[in-house]
Scaffold this motif. Sequence first.
Motif, mmCIF file in Angstrom:
data_model
loop_
_atom_site.group_PDB
_atom_site.id
_atom_site.type_symbol
_atom_site.label_atom_id
_atom_site.label_comp_id
_atom_site.label_asym_id
_atom_site.label_seq_id
_atom_site.Cartn_x
_atom_site.Cartn_y
_atom_site.Cartn_z
ATOM 1 N N THR A 59 5.744 11.325 -5.573
ATOM 2 C CA THR A 59 6.269 10.910 -4.263
ATOM 3 C C THR A 59 6.258 9.387 -4.111
ATOM 4 O O THR A 59 7.026 8.837 -3.328
ATOM 5 N N ASP A 60 5.403 8.710 -4.865
ATOM 6 C CA ASP A 60 5.396 7.242 -4.803
ATOM 7 C C ASP A 60 6.551 6.657 -5.610
ATOM 8 O O ASP A 60 6.807 5.454 -5.513
ATOM 9 N N ASN A 61 7.236 7.465 -6.386
ATOM 10 C CA ASN A 61 8.405 6.995 -7.124
ATOM 11 C C ASN A 61 9.686 7.549 -6.520
ATOM 12 O O ASN A 61 10.720 7.605 -7.195
ATOM 13 N N THR A 62 9.625 7.959 -5.267
ATOM 14 C CA THR A 62 10.795 8.490 -4.548
ATOM 15 C C THR A 62 11.081 7.553 -3.382
ATOM 16 O O THR A 62 10.265 7.423 -2.464
ATOM 17 N N ILE B 123 13.948 4.477 -8.866
ATOM 18 C CA ILE B 123 12.906 3.450 -9.026
ATOM 19 C C ILE B 123 11.905 3.871 -10.099
ATOM 20 O O ILE B 123 11.739 5.054 -10.361
ATOM 21 N N ASP B 124 11.267 2.880 -10.687
ATOM 22 C CA ASP B 124 10.147 3.053 -11.625
ATOM 23 C C ASP B 124 10.538 3.857 -12.862
ATOM 24 O O ASP B 124 10.166 5.015 -13.036
ATOM 25 N N TYR B 125 11.280 3.157 -13.701
ATOM 26 C CA TYR B 125 11.682 3.756 -14.977
ATOM 27 C C TYR B 125 10.504 3.703 -15.937
ATOM 28 O O TYR B 125 10.132 2.647 -16.421
ATOM 29 N N LEU C 130 10.267 0.830 -0.014
ATOM 30 C CA LEU C 130 9.718 1.891 0.828
ATOM 31 C C LEU C 130 9.837 3.201 0.068
ATOM 32 O O LEU C 130 10.902 3.554 -0.428
ATOM 33 N N ARG C 131 8.717 3.899 0.001
ATOM 34 C CA ARG C 131 8.647 5.127 -0.790
ATOM 35 C C ARG C 131 8.190 6.276 0.109
ATOM 36 O O ARG C 131 7.591 6.024 1.167
ATOM 37 N N VAL C 132 8.405 7.501 -0.329
ATOM 38 C CA VAL C 132 7.792 8.621 0.390
ATOM 39 C C VAL C 132 6.286 8.368 0.485
ATOM 40 O O VAL C 132 5.657 8.593 1.527
ATOM 41 N N ALA D 276 0.847 -1.197 0.000
ATOM 42 C CA ALA D 276 0.000 0.000 0.000
ATOM 43 C C ALA D 276 0.881 1.245 0.000
ATOM 44 O O ALA D 276 1.913 1.280 0.668
ATOM 45 N N TYR D 277 0.485 2.229 -0.764
ATOM 46 C CA TYR D 277 1.117 3.541 -0.646
ATOM 47 C C TYR D 277 0.204 4.589 -1.242
ATOM 48 O O TYR D 277 -0.711 4.270 -2.001
ATOM 49 N N ALA D 278 0.457 5.819 -0.813
ATOM 50 C CA ALA D 278 -0.254 6.961 -1.383
ATOM 51 C C ALA D 278 0.728 7.686 -2.293
ATOM 52 O O ALA D 278 1.806 7.153 -2.582
HETATM 53 MG MG MG Z 1 5.484 3.897 -9.475
#
Ligand code: MG
Length: 485
Positions: free
Chosen positions: A253-256, A263-265, A184-186, A78-80
């Motif tokens: 922020t979900d790709n940080t 992450i996430d090219y 783990l992402r922001v 889960a992430y926002a």
């Molecule tokens: Mg992503």
Amino acid sequence: MSVGTGQLLEFDHSYARELPGLSVPWTAAPVPAPALLALNEALAAELGLDAEALRAPAGVALLVGSGLPDGAQPVAQAYAGHQFGAYVPRLGDGRALLLGELVDRGGRRRDLHLKGSGRTPFARGGDGKAAVGPMLREYVTGEAMHALGIPTTRALAVVATGEQVVRESLLPGAVLARVAASHLRVGTFQYAAAASEPALVRDLADHAIARHFPDVAGAERPYLEFYRRVVDAQASLVARWMLVGFVHGVMNTDNTTISGETIDYGPCAFMDAFDPATVFSSIDHRGRYAYANQPGIAQWNLARLGETLVPLIDEDTDTAVEAATEVVTAFVERYEAYWASGMAAKLGLETPDTPLVQDLLALLHAQRVDFTRSFRALSAHLRGGDVRPLFAEPDAFDAWVARWEALLPPDRGAVAAAMDRVNPVYVPRNHLVEEAVAAATAGDTAPFHRLVDAVASPFDERPGLERYAEPAPAGCGPHVTYCGT
Ligand code: MG
Ligand code: AMP
């Protein structure tokens, strides 16, 4: 704690176990006809996995999430996230799964994660699938970044599914297996902070500290120190992107990451001609994530992280906000220090000289000179090569070179050699990636493997690879846009 059958690998599941509120147990969609397109043997070895076993049917099945070891507990995380500045409270792994964690040969815990493994409860409108092209793009770009010494998630494998996925046209489907220091992402912190369970963000921070910055656990103010470390890791990361002309394209922020890995090219690319306004994403209409904006965006994303940590930093909100603000403000000086020392190395200088660098960049911009080639041209110049043809107006270049040479140490051969150890010849240029991906989509993966080989040793110029060092042919256009999903 560890699970496994002594088969191919053993997973641990510390994320799922310690943070049950931040994932949903889930399984991968069945894959009708898995066919291995690419396997990263060097990474497999790092993980202590047997490449031959991974190539066998049971290994390929594992790489698409079926045939997991006994007791494996894959989860959708889960992430926002703020997407292009707009907050989305529930994003999560819509088409991805965390299979589990492995401890690699160096003792480091690494996530093994799938992308394109089917719809999850987070899928919203998406089909849960991925196409061969974008998954191979993620593979080659990540390998290039790794070879350049830039922290990144890495692809372990891409497996074609035998299914068609519906995009603008029908495309062959694929599953990417990727390895990360963690996912783990922001956005994970944003999700935890917004949850009704107040202890969740603290549990998440403790998990992140144990995993990435264990030494801060004993600090006087561990959560503030943790924040400082994430800010520093991101300042270093984004400086490294800038030094190689990389545009991420979707710095939501979900790709940080918290780890400081790229992450996430998606719609990312290395620029050819130097232009600070370079944008590659076809959906980034306002240029929010343009090359020159990346440090500012990283700092903005880190401010969102800081907001989630405020209750942990100090009981008194004003005190906590003040401390967090000081940390995120310091991003600028951290970033500038990393960038300036990196630029000094690129130019063979013993001490940073920002005005000299800014003047070079202005020249490159004005004359639309290829960013990657220009730095190799400078070391070639020190060896007596004629690099003036790179510039439309070489007189301005001559004047800059005279200033630069006056600052260099006397042993020019040594300077040129040191420059060549940090300035790549081969980066995965957009037109080369597009060419490799188009061929693979049509069934021929040979150009993809040749491109991976070229960018995996980016600093060593090799005969026969000349076309991999060239910018896009005229007419290709500097701002090729595409959508990366
Ligand atoms: Mg992503
Ligand atoms: P990304 O742009 O890949 O960082 O993804 C942003 C969000 O969209 C994440 O929550 C993804 O899981 C979700 N997403 C992207 N593509 C798909 C898809 N094809 N199916 C389901 N979810 C998706």
